[in-house]
Design an enzyme around this catalytic site. Structure first.
Site, PDB file in Angstrom:
ATOM      1  N   HIS A  58      -7.876   1.405   2.108  1.00 38.50           N
ATOM      2  CA  HIS A  58      -8.662   0.573   3.033  1.00 38.50           C
ATOM      3  C   HIS A  58      -8.459   1.083   4.447  1.00 38.50           C
ATOM      4  CE1 HIS A  58      -4.728  -1.285   2.417  1.00 38.50           C
ATOM      5  NE2 HIS A  58      -4.769  -1.635   3.691  1.00 38.50           N
TER       6      HIS A  58
ATOM      7  N   HIS B 186      -8.554  -0.265   8.378  1.00 38.98           N
ATOM      8  CA  HIS B 186      -8.598  -1.429   9.269  1.00 38.98           C
ATOM      9  C   HIS B 186      -9.489  -1.115  10.462  1.00 38.98           C
ATOM     10  CE1 HIS B 186      -4.871  -3.455   7.660  1.00 38.98           C
ATOM     11  NE2 HIS B 186      -4.616  -2.221   7.265  1.00 38.98           N
TER      12      HIS B 186
END
Ligand code: AMP
Ligand code: ZN
Length: 136
Positions: A101, A103
């Site tokens: 992922h 951010h």
């Protein structure tokens, strides 16, 4: 590939609800449940890749293109004055969810956050040795 016990696989594929701010065939972008700042978001690939090393090159490129698109939208919508992209790989580096992922952290004056590192010191010899070990 999805991974059975991966919460981000379930979120990215809609099995667990999330505050989704963007979705296409490859990615879902959600609001972080423990936000560093207002609007902190996460880019999640729908396929399971544990980290940057596992992420295919074309998906990595597409993730950065999407980060740029989201950064522009979020700047316009939220009025943030800065923005950090953060991407952790490995628990030593602060990764807590082992599904790749990225951010997106909008920054505001006096938001109370500090994202960075303590600058160290290095000699020219050390830089040369490091350079040679990477370049070969
Ligand atoms: P990292 O430390 O880079 O692995 O980041 C994991 C991030 O996922 C943290 O910012 C958490 O607040 C966030 N997070 C964990 N679980 C959820 C969830 N169910 N929904 C949204 N964000 C989450
Ligand atoms: Zn996963």
């Amino acid at each position: 590939m999805k991974e059975e016990n991966c919460i981000f696989c379930k979120i990215a594929n809609g099995e667990i609800p999330s505050k989704t701010i963007y979705e296409d065939d490859t990615f879902r972008v959600i609001l972080d449940l423990g936000p560093a700042t207002r609007g902190h978001a996460l880019i999640l690939p729908k396929e399971h890749y544990a980290n940057l090393y596992e992420l295919p090159e074309d998906t990595a490129g597409a993730a950065m293109k999407l980060a740029k698109k989201m950064a522009e939208r979020m700047r316009d919508a939220l009025g943030c004055q800065g923005l950090n992209l953060v991407q952790n790989n490995g628990d030593l580096a602060g990764q807590t969810v082992f599904h790749f992922h990225m951010h997106i952290i909008p920054r505001y004056s006096a938001d109370g956050q500090k994202i960075g590192w303590k600058p160290g010191a290095v000699t020219q010899e050390e830089l040369e040795e490091i350079k040679n070990s990477i370049v070969g």
